[in-house]
Structure formats: structure tokens, C-alpha cells
Scaffold this motif. Structure first.
Motif, mmCIF file in Angstrom:
data_model
loop_
_atom_site.group_PDB
_atom_site.id
_atom_site.type_symbol
_atom_site.label_atom_id
_atom_site.label_comp_id
_atom_site.label_asym_id
_atom_site.label_seq_id
_atom_site.Cartn_x
_atom_site.Cartn_y
_atom_site.Cartn_z
ATOM 1 N N GLY A 166 0.815 -1.212 0.000
ATOM 2 C CA GLY A 166 0.000 0.000 0.000
ATOM 3 C C GLY A 166 0.847 1.260 0.000
ATOM 4 O O GLY A 166 0.579 2.206 -0.758
ATOM 5 N N ILE A 167 1.893 1.268 0.839
ATOM 6 C CA ILE A 167 2.749 2.459 0.931
ATOM 7 C C ILE A 167 3.539 2.664 -0.360
ATOM 8 O O ILE A 167 3.658 3.796 -0.855
ATOM 9 C CB ILE A 167 3.699 2.339 2.137
ATOM 10 C CG1 ILE A 167 2.901 2.481 3.443
ATOM 11 C CG2 ILE A 167 4.804 3.391 2.074
ATOM 12 C CD1 ILE A 167 3.727 2.289 4.693
ATOM 13 N N VAL A 168 4.072 1.587 -0.924
ATOM 14 C CA VAL A 168 4.847 1.709 -2.170
ATOM 15 C C VAL A 168 3.968 2.214 -3.312
ATOM 16 O O VAL A 168 4.343 3.154 -4.039
ATOM 17 C CB VAL A 168 5.490 0.356 -2.543
ATOM 18 C CG1 VAL A 168 6.071 0.414 -3.954
ATOM 19 C CG2 VAL A 168 6.584 0.003 -1.551
ATOM 20 N N VAL A 169 2.786 1.616 -3.476
ATOM 21 C CA VAL A 169 1.881 2.058 -4.543
ATOM 22 C C VAL A 169 1.441 3.500 -4.295
ATOM 23 O O VAL A 169 1.408 4.329 -5.217
ATOM 24 C CB VAL A 169 0.653 1.127 -4.638
ATOM 25 C CG1 VAL A 169 -0.364 1.691 -5.630
ATOM 26 C CG2 VAL A 169 1.083 -0.270 -5.060
ATOM 27 N N GLY A 170 1.108 3.824 -3.038
ATOM 28 C CA GLY A 170 0.713 5.190 -2.711
ATOM 29 C C GLY A 170 1.830 6.184 -2.951
ATOM 30 O O GLY A 170 1.592 7.318 -3.398
ATOM 31 N N TYR A 171 3.072 5.765 -2.679
ATOM 32 C CA TYR A 171 4.236 6.635 -2.880
ATOM 33 C C TYR A 171 4.445 6.918 -4.363
ATOM 34 O O TYR A 171 4.677 8.065 -4.767
ATOM 35 C CB TYR A 171 5.472 5.969 -2.284
ATOM 36 C CG TYR A 171 6.676 6.873 -2.139
ATOM 37 C CD1 TYR A 171 6.844 7.660 -1.003
ATOM 38 C CD2 TYR A 171 7.658 6.937 -3.129
ATOM 39 C CE1 TYR A 171 7.952 8.487 -0.863
ATOM 40 C CE2 TYR A 171 8.756 7.757 -2.998
ATOM 41 C CZ TYR A 171 8.905 8.528 -1.863
ATOM 42 O OH TYR A 171 10.001 9.348 -1.727
ATOM 43 N N ILE A 172 4.356 5.851 -5.172
ATOM 44 C CA ILE A 172 4.512 6.017 -6.620
ATOM 45 C C ILE A 172 3.405 6.919 -7.182
ATOM 46 O O ILE A 172 3.661 7.811 -8.005
ATOM 47 C CB ILE A 172 4.493 4.643 -7.321
ATOM 48 C CG1 ILE A 172 5.727 3.835 -6.911
ATOM 49 C CG2 ILE A 172 4.440 4.809 -8.839
ATOM 50 C CD1 ILE A 172 5.708 2.407 -7.392
ATOM 51 N N TYR A 173 2.179 6.698 -6.721
ATOM 52 C CA TYR A 173 1.067 7.537 -7.169
ATOM 53 C C TYR A 173 1.286 8.992 -6.743
ATOM 54 O O TYR A 173 1.019 9.931 -7.516
ATOM 55 C CB TYR A 173 -0.244 7.009 -6.589
ATOM 56 C CG TYR A 173 -1.450 7.865 -6.918
ATOM 57 C CD1 TYR A 173 -2.073 7.789 -8.159
ATOM 58 C CD2 TYR A 173 -1.970 8.755 -5.975
ATOM 59 C CE1 TYR A 173 -3.163 8.579 -8.470
ATOM 60 C CE2 TYR A 173 -3.064 9.547 -6.263
ATOM 61 C CZ TYR A 173 -3.663 9.460 -7.519
ATOM 62 O OH TYR A 173 -4.751 10.243 -7.806
ATOM 63 N N SER A 174 1.796 9.189 -5.535
ATOM 64 C CA SER A 174 2.054 10.544 -5.036
ATOM 65 C C SER A 174 3.098 11.250 -5.892
ATOM 66 O O SER A 174 2.998 12.454 -6.151
ATOM 67 C CB SER A 174 2.528 10.485 -3.578
ATOM 68 O OG SER A 174 1.525 9.934 -2.746
ATOM 69 N N ALA A 175 4.125 10.496 -6.325
ATOM 70 C CA ALA A 175 5.138 11.077 -7.208
ATOM 71 C C ALA A 175 4.511 11.462 -8.557
ATOM 72 O O ALA A 175 4.821 12.516 -9.132
ATOM 73 C CB ALA A 175 6.278 10.091 -7.420
ATOM 74 N N PHE A 176 3.613 10.611 -9.032
ATOM 75 C CA PHE A 176 2.957 10.851 -10.330
ATOM 76 C C PHE A 176 2.092 12.113 -10.298
ATOM 77 O O PHE A 176 2.052 12.865 -11.275
ATOM 78 C CB PHE A 176 2.106 9.641 -10.703
ATOM 79 C CG PHE A 176 1.359 9.785 -11.988
ATOM 80 C CD1 PHE A 176 2.027 9.679 -13.208
ATOM 81 C CD2 PHE A 176 -0.014 10.039 -11.997
ATOM 82 C CE1 PHE A 176 1.328 9.816 -14.420
ATOM 83 C CE2 PHE A 176 -0.708 10.182 -13.194
ATOM 84 C CZ PHE A 176 -0.031 10.067 -14.403
#
Length: 428
Positions: free
Chosen positions: A190-200
Motif C-alpha cells: 500500500g505504501i509503495v503504490v501510494g508513494y509512486i502515485y504521489s510522485a505521479f
């Protein structure tokens, strides 16, 4: 019986061990470094002392209780008050005296046994109190997920909220639809996907990472070196009474954890040993300049989700916390995780804790057709979730979960129809 992936004394394979331990570290990370940020202490030293305190706790409890110790929110206001009255050293001294209270209570329980405490805490009291532990902090999770700080105000932000929802959805999908090792790490996924989405979507700030050094020594605060060891009545009045709150929280967490892993930690290794471990963890933290410690509901939530109860996974998380506290770049990267992402994960973890309280009521067949049970549970939930508090001064109050527990115990003693069975006897 719940199918366990790893029991308390089982060791995972090395690669899985690393992943599961990192997951626990990330679960507690946001709350553990938030406290020092609010009170003016070093986030790195808070992370370091959380790892050391957890190892101390595990050793004292004989590797029988898989609990992680992080920064206690109950001491935010007292630390600020103590610092304002006598400097940051005063807060550290106060933490040491809080640890002494833990030791004295542990000694009392060791000599008299825990039954007198447990008779005060039947399922109709404990279940709703556990629900309060999760639900009372629900606004914190939602606020983290949906708002940004603008000056001194928290302002709703749809973009940040979308990051929280992506994080939450990723964790749920990982938990529900994947198998094998992936299903055991919904928090990390969840954190990794959320982090990548946040960067996007452009809500990450990488400036702190560029400025940070690879190796940085945390800002220690050593008594006799960085401050004088001076004890005043005002300091003791500010800090020590809060131990009432955190001891109540400790008992609640031990009952929640016992329910999750299907063990009786009140009997084995004993409430006296778990309290002593908690107190010694706070003592170690205070001696090095970290905030007081408490067992963390976030990590209990991770165990409830993954069915991984291994104490070695918890120790691994503590070791990672200690190592990361010295890696400046790593600390900076972790601190760039958006609050919204941590909020999205917290929604799931805090909800799991509340559900554990509901599970306890169901397992013990608490009859809400009885007015007595209905009254006790209702009052506990409203007092705890509503944030009721009794203020004794500007620096000390009893409220939230602690007050809810006190009210619940009082009602259980005063209302007619009470039984003398303890929580453990009713479970048996």
C-alpha cells in the motif's frame, strides 16, 4: 481457531523475514516520528529509541510477546509543558520517573497477582475499550488522509485524499486477492503504490533527500552531559500522573494482542513483566533523549491482518529502526512519504483494532439484551470516542481511552448483576 501463518516463536525465511520486518517498521514509523516533530525532539532519536525499547521489551518478556514500542501520544502535552518549564532535559527526567511508576506497579502485580485487575475488566468493559482504542484515533487517520497543513490550519485537499484512497485500495487488494508472500505485506504494498502515485501527481518533495548526508548520528540528549539532572515538584506533577493513562493503554493493548494471537499474555509471561518491559523501554528512551514509549496498536493491526505473530519479525523491525536512524538519506526518504499515504494505511490498521474489540464481544457472547451490558458498552464508547476528559490542571487531564476505561470499570462495579468471573475465566 484462526489459521496462523507464523506463530510467536517461528522464524520466517531470511528474504520473507526482511520484508515482514520492514512492514512493521513502516506501520509504526509515521506515529513514532510525528510525536518528536510535535514536541521539538529528534525524529531520528525517536526511531532509534523505539527499536532499542522494543528489544528491551522482548527480552524482559522472554520472547513471548510480539509487541512493538513506539512514541506515546499521551505525553505530547506534558513534554511541551515540561520543556517550557525547565528545558527539554526536564521532559527526559520526567520520562525516567514515569518508568519508575511502571516498575512500582509491576512489582505490585508481581506480589499480589493480576486477578484483582482482571476482575475489574470483564469482556463487556474490555471489548468496548478496545473498540475505543481504534475508533478514537479514527479522526487522526482521516485527517492525515484528507488534509494538508496551510499555516496553522488543516485544509481539505482532494489530491492528497486520492493518494490515501489509492494506498488503502492497494493494501485491501493485496490482502484479499493475492496469495503467498504478497498477501503478507499489504502495508508495504500500500505504501509503495501510494508513494509512486504521489510522485505521479506531484505531491512529493525530494529536497530533504538531496540535502541529507548518508551517515548522520541522531541528536542524543544525555543526562549530566546535555542537561543537569534536576527534579522539581512541578516536573513530577506534569509528567508522572500520565502514567495512569499509558498503563491503562498497555493493559488494553495486551488484551487486544492476546485476542489477535490467541494467547493469554496476562498470565504468561505475566502483566507484571510486560509492564516492566514497557517501563524499561521508556527509561532507555529517556536516558538517550527520546520520548516515552508505549506498545503500538498499528503493529497489532498488521499482525491481525497478516496472521504473522513471530516475535522475531518484531525484533527485525526494531533492528531496522535502529539502523535507519543512522542513515541520513534513508531517514530523509522515509520522511518524504506523504502524510496522506500514512493516513490511508492508518484507516485500515485502526479499523482492525476496533474490529478486534467487536470480535471479543462476539466470542464471549456478551448479551446486549441485558440493560446492564447495554449501558456499560454505550457509555464507554461515547466517552472514549467523544474525547471526554476530566481536567485537573492546565497540564494534566484524564480523557479518551483512559477515562472510558475508568468509567466502564466503575459502572461494572456499581450496577447490579455483576459476576466475579475474569476475562480469562469467561474465555475458558
Amino acid at each position: 481457531m484462526t489459521e496462523k501463518v507464523l506463530d510467536i516463536h517461528e522464524k520466517p525465511r531470511p528474504a520473507r523475514w526482511v520484508i515482514l520486518s520492514l512492514q512493521h517498521m513502516f506501520a509504526m514509523f509515521g506515529s513514532t516520528i510525528l510525536v518528536p516533530q510535535l514536541v521539538g525532539l529528534s525524529p531520528a532519536i525517536a526511531l532509534l529509541t523505539s527499536g532499542l525499547a522494543t528489544i528491551v521489551f522482548v527480552l524482559v518478556t522472554g520472547f513471548k510477546v510480539p509487541a512493538y514500542l513506539g512514541s506515546s501520544f499521551a505525553f505530547i502535552a506534558p513534554i511541551i509543558a515540561a520543556t517550557n518549564s525547565g528545558g527539554v532535559g526536564s521532559a527526559m527526567i520526567g520520562s525516567m520517573f514515569v518508568a519508575l511508576v511502571y516498575g512500582l506497579v509491576s512489582l505490585l502485580i508481581w506480589t499480589t497477582g493480576p486477578n484483582w485487575i482482571m476482575k475489574l475488566l470483564p469482556p463487556v468493559v474490555v471489548g468496548p475499550v478496545i473498540m475505543v482504542i481504534g475508533l478514537a484515533v479514527a479522526p487522526v487517520a482521516v485527517n492525515m488522509a484528507s488534509t494538508v497543513q496551510v499555516g496553522n490550519e488543516s485544509v481539505y485537499n482532494l489530491l492528497h485524499f486520492s493518494a490515501a484512497m489509492v494506498t488503502l485500495a492497494s493494501a485491501i487488494i493485496c490482502l484479499m486477492f493475492f496469495r503467498g508472500v504478497i498477501s503478507l505485506m499489504p502495508v508495504i504494498v500500500g505504501i509503495v503504490v501510494g508513494y509512486i502515485y504521489s510522485a505521479f501527481i506531484g505531491i512529493l518533495d525530494f529536497a530533504p533527500v538531496k540535502e541529507a548526508s548518508w551517515f548522520e548520528i541522531p541528536s542524543f540528549l544525555i543526562p549530566g552531559v546535555d542537561y543537569d539532572f534536576v527534579v522539581t515538584p512541578t516536573l513530577l506533577l506534569i509528567m508522572v500522573p500520565v502514567a495512569i493513562v499509558t498503563i491503562s493503554e498497555h493493559i488494553g493493548h495486551q488484551l487486544v494482542l492476546g485476542s489477535v494471537v490467541e494467547k493469554d499474555f496476562i498470565k504468561e509471561p505475566g502483566l507484571n513483566r510486560s509492564l516492566l518491559g514497557d517501563g524499561l523501554g521508556t527509561l532507555v528512551s529517556g536516558l538517550l533523549g527520546g520520548p516515552p514509549k508505549t506498545t503500538y496498536g498499528e503493529n497489532i493491526g498488521v499482525m491481525a491482518i497478516t496472521k504473522v505473530y513471530s516475535v522475531y519479525v518484531i525484533v527485525g523491525a526494531a533492528v531496522f529502526a535502529i539502523l535507519f536512524s543512522f542513515i541520513g538519506k534513508m531517514m530523509a526518504v522515509i520522511q518524504t512519504i506523504p502524510t496522506a499515504v500514512l493516513g490511508g494505511i492508518s484507516i485500515l490498521l485502526f479499523g482492525i483494532i476496533a474490529s478486534s474489540g467487536l470480535r471479543m464481544l462476539v466470542e464471549h457472547k456478551v448479551d446486549f439484551g441485558e440493560q446492564r451490558n447495554l449501558v456499560i458498552a454505550s457509555v464507554i464508547l461515547v466517552v472514549g470516542i467523544g474525547g471526554a476528559a476530566i481536567k485537573f490542571s492546565d497540564t494534566f487531564e484524564v480523557g479518551g481511552m483512559a477515562l472510558a476505561a475508568i468509567v466502564g470499570v466503575s459502572l461494572n462495579l456499581l450496577l447490579p448483576g455483576r459476576t466475579d468471573k475474569t476475562l480469562i475465566e469467561e474465555k475458558e
